[in-house]
Write an enzyme that holds these catalytic residues in place. Structure first.
Site, PDB file in Angstrom:
ATOM      1  N   HIS A 194     114.876 134.494  -4.278  1.00 43.66           N
ATOM      2  CA  HIS A 194     114.200 134.538  -5.575  1.00 43.66           C
ATOM      3  C   HIS A 194     112.977 135.437  -5.466  1.00 43.66           C
ATOM      4  O   HIS A 194     112.370 135.535  -4.404  1.00 43.66           O
ATOM      5  CB  HIS A 194     113.723 133.140  -6.004  1.00 43.66           C
ATOM      6  N   ALA A 210     125.729 131.586  18.181  1.00 47.83           N
ATOM      7  CA  ALA A 210     125.790 130.325  17.443  1.00 47.83           C
ATOM      8  C   ALA A 210     124.473 130.006  16.752  1.00 47.83           C
ATOM      9  O   ALA A 210     123.389 130.242  17.285  1.00 47.83           O
ATOM     10  CB  ALA A 210     126.150 129.192  18.399  1.00 47.83           C
ATOM     11  N   ALA A 250     121.810 133.383  20.125  1.00 45.23           N
ATOM     12  CA  ALA A 250     121.984 132.097  19.461  1.00 45.23           C
ATOM     13  C   ALA A 250     120.641 131.577  18.953  1.00 45.23           C
ATOM     14  O   ALA A 250     119.619 131.694  19.623  1.00 45.23           O
ATOM     15  CB  ALA A 250     122.604 131.094  20.423  1.00 45.23           C
TER      16      ALA A 250
END
Length: 113
Positions: free
Chosen positions: A42, A69, A87
């Protein structure tokens, strides 16, 4: 408007990933489990409502990338060809090609051959 999700040939998407609309992943990529591709944001609003007008900003992952991950890619980022995103990293800015990026926010840790 862009296509919702594009995934290149020979790319692998692991389990429980989150895809907002407007994600493009190149060829020969590996995406770890629970990676989040968040394209919605936004504009900043007024003091009465801080989340102003909605915007969608496409995410692009180049060819040959490995996204670890639980990484989080924020709206509008580009991950250049041949990058590794460690990750748990949060990608807030574009990643130049052939680099290892890690951290919160992610920074280029080293150049890759």
């Amino acid at each position: 408007m862009w296509k919702s999700i594009e995934i290149g040939e020979r790319s692998f998407i692991n389990r429980r990933c989150f895809f907002d609309a407007g994600v493009r992943i190149g060829e020969d990529c590996d995406i770890g489990f629970e990676v989040m591709f968040c394209t919605s944001t936004h504009q900043q609003g007024t003091h009465k409502k801080r989340a102003g007008i909605f915007e969608g900003k496409q995410i692009h992952v180049g060819n040959g990338c490995w996204i670890g991950a639980r990484a989080l890619l924020l709206p509008g980022v580009i991950v250049g060809d041949g990058c590794i995103v460690a990750a748990g990293s949060v990608i807030t800015k574009d990643c130049l090609p052939n680099g290892l990026y890690a951290g919160v926010p992610a920074k280029r840790i080293k150049d890759l051959i």
